[in-house]
Design an enzyme around this catalytic site. Structure first.
Site, PDB file in Angstrom:
ATOM      1  CB  ILE A  32      -0.961  -0.013   1.213  1.00  0.00           C
ATOM      2  CG1 ILE A  32      -1.961  -1.159   1.074  1.00  0.00           C
ATOM      3  CG2 ILE A  32      -1.725   1.310   1.311  1.00  0.00           C
ATOM      4  CD1 ILE A  32      -2.841  -1.357   2.285  1.00  0.00           C
ATOM      5  CG  HIS A  34       5.728   0.152  -3.176  1.00  0.00           C
ATOM      6  ND1 HIS A  34       5.805  -1.002  -2.434  1.00  0.00           N
ATOM      7  CD2 HIS A  34       7.010   0.607  -3.286  1.00  0.00           C
ATOM      8  CE1 HIS A  34       7.063  -1.251  -2.123  1.00  0.00           C
ATOM      9  NE2 HIS A  34       7.819  -0.290  -2.629  1.00  0.00           N
ATOM     10  N   GLY A 144       9.401   7.575  -0.566  1.00  0.00           N
ATOM     11  CA  GLY A 144       8.805   7.567   0.763  1.00  0.00           C
ATOM     12  C   GLY A 144       9.722   8.166   1.817  1.00  0.00           C
ATOM     13  NE  ARG A 145       7.985  13.982   4.450  1.00  0.00           N
ATOM     14  CZ  ARG A 145       7.421  14.992   5.090  1.00  0.00           C
ATOM     15  NH1 ARG A 145       6.812  14.770   6.252  1.00  0.00           N
ATOM     16  NH2 ARG A 145       7.448  16.207   4.587  1.00  0.00           N
ATOM     17  CE  LYS A 146       9.973   1.616   4.935  1.00  0.00           C
ATOM     18  NZ  LYS A 146      11.375   1.153   5.244  1.00  0.00           N
ATOM     19  CD  GLN A 150      16.247   4.970  -0.812  1.00  0.00           C
ATOM     20  OE1 GLN A 150      16.798   3.877  -0.792  1.00  0.00           O
ATOM     21  NE2 GLN A 150      14.961   5.100  -1.087  1.00  0.00           N
ATOM     22  CB  VAL A 173       1.685   3.889   4.023  1.00  0.00           C
ATOM     23  CG1 VAL A 173       0.367   3.147   4.209  1.00  0.00           C
ATOM     24  CG2 VAL A 173       1.514   5.034   3.025  1.00  0.00           C
ATOM     25  CG  LEU A 181       2.460  -0.556   5.098  1.00  0.00           C
ATOM     26  CD1 LEU A 181       1.509  -0.268   3.941  1.00  0.00           C
ATOM     27  CD2 LEU A 181       2.124  -1.901   5.724  1.00  0.00           C
ATOM     28  CB  SER A 182       9.190  -2.452   5.105  1.00  0.00           C
ATOM     29  OG  SER A 182      10.386  -2.987   4.552  1.00  0.00           O
TER      30      SER A 182
END
Length: 273
Positions: A32, A34, A144-146, A150, A173, A181-182
């Site tokens: 989700i 992505h 993504g900010r996760k 990077q 997310v 989520l990963s």
């Protein structure tokens, strides 16, 4: 949706289109998180390109290159339903040759935090992202900010190399239990997943403390480490948006990050304050 493997074929197809191009680079095993990147690209651009490429140069010896989740049919369906125009699915031989020109991550910010435990990882990331951006030449690329370190390094590369693309950060997310989520969450057993929730709980604890006026980094470190016990913690860090360590939280300019190993799985998470 058109699936293309050749870089030259994708460049030719995009050259024949008109309008803005949004690009979402991925390593597949889409979830989700992505999908939200794809949706953001779809809303802001005329053409959406997604790449799926498990990039070997960002994996260190002994890491999970061979076992990294690969779900080709499911990924294609997700992209089709999300309104992707072009799915770029290159082989390693399409992306790399012999005696390659490579990018090297910054000496400091590429080798702190995750770069400490994975030296050379970010050089591989920057090299492949540079290649992909040169192939697609998008107006906007979505990350993504996760993966905050990077993201920062990609933004730095774009600035330093005068690249004509807007890097669009998107919010992390989370699953209903709070776990970020990963694709690597698939490695976790039920018990390990329960342990992994300590990461998001530690970040939530830090956020609540900041909301109550606790801004001293040492105090926040101590509180977070207590929540993370007994995980194998690679780092807990409090930095500004440029990744300079902070002794005191600067509201509006701070990222609190955690990297921890659960079972054999390395997990990253953070909160932006």
């Amino acid at each position: 949706m058109e699936i293309i493997k050749s870089p030259d074929a994708l460049k030719a197809a995009l050259k024949a289109t008109q309008g803005s191009v949004g690009f979402v680079p991925t390593m597949g095993a889409l979830h989700i998180g992505h999908k939200t990147l794809i949706q953001a690209a779809r809303e802001a651009n005329d053409i959406v390109v997604v790449s799926i490429f498990v990039n070997p140069t960002q994996f260190l010896a002994g890491e999970d290159l061979e076992s990294y989740p690969r779900r080709k049919e499911a990924d294609e369906k997700i992209c089709s339903l999300a309104g992707v125009d072009y799915l770029f699915y290159p082989d390693v031989s399409d992306m790399y040759g012999e005696d390659e020109v490579s990018l090297i991550a910054p000496d400091v910010r590429g080798y702190i935090l995750e770069g400490t435990s994975r030296p050379g990882h970010f050089s591989g990331v920057l090299t492949v992202v540079n290649k992909l951006l040169n192939i697609v030449r998008p107006d906007r690329a979505y990350f993504g900010r996760k993966d905050a370190q990077q993201l920062m390094l990609i933004q730095t590369m774009v600035k330093n190399l005068f690249m004509d693309v807007e890097i669009v950060p998107c919010h992390t997310v989370r699953d209903s239990d709070g776990l970020a989520l990963s694709s690597r969450n698939a490695y976790l057993s039920a018990d390990e997943r329960g342990e992994a929730l300590k990461i998001s709980r530690a970040l939530t604890k830090a956020s609540h403390l900041v909301g109550k006026g606790v801004l001293e980094s040492d105090r926040l470190y101590a509180e977070m480490l207590a929540v993370l016990e007994p995980l194998e913690v690679e780092h807990v860090a409090i930095v500004n948006r440029a990744f300079t360590p902070l002794d005191t939280v600067e509201v509006g300019n701070t990222i609190i990050l955690v990297e921890a190993v659960v079972g054999t799985t390395r997990l990253l998470d953070n909160v932006w304050i």
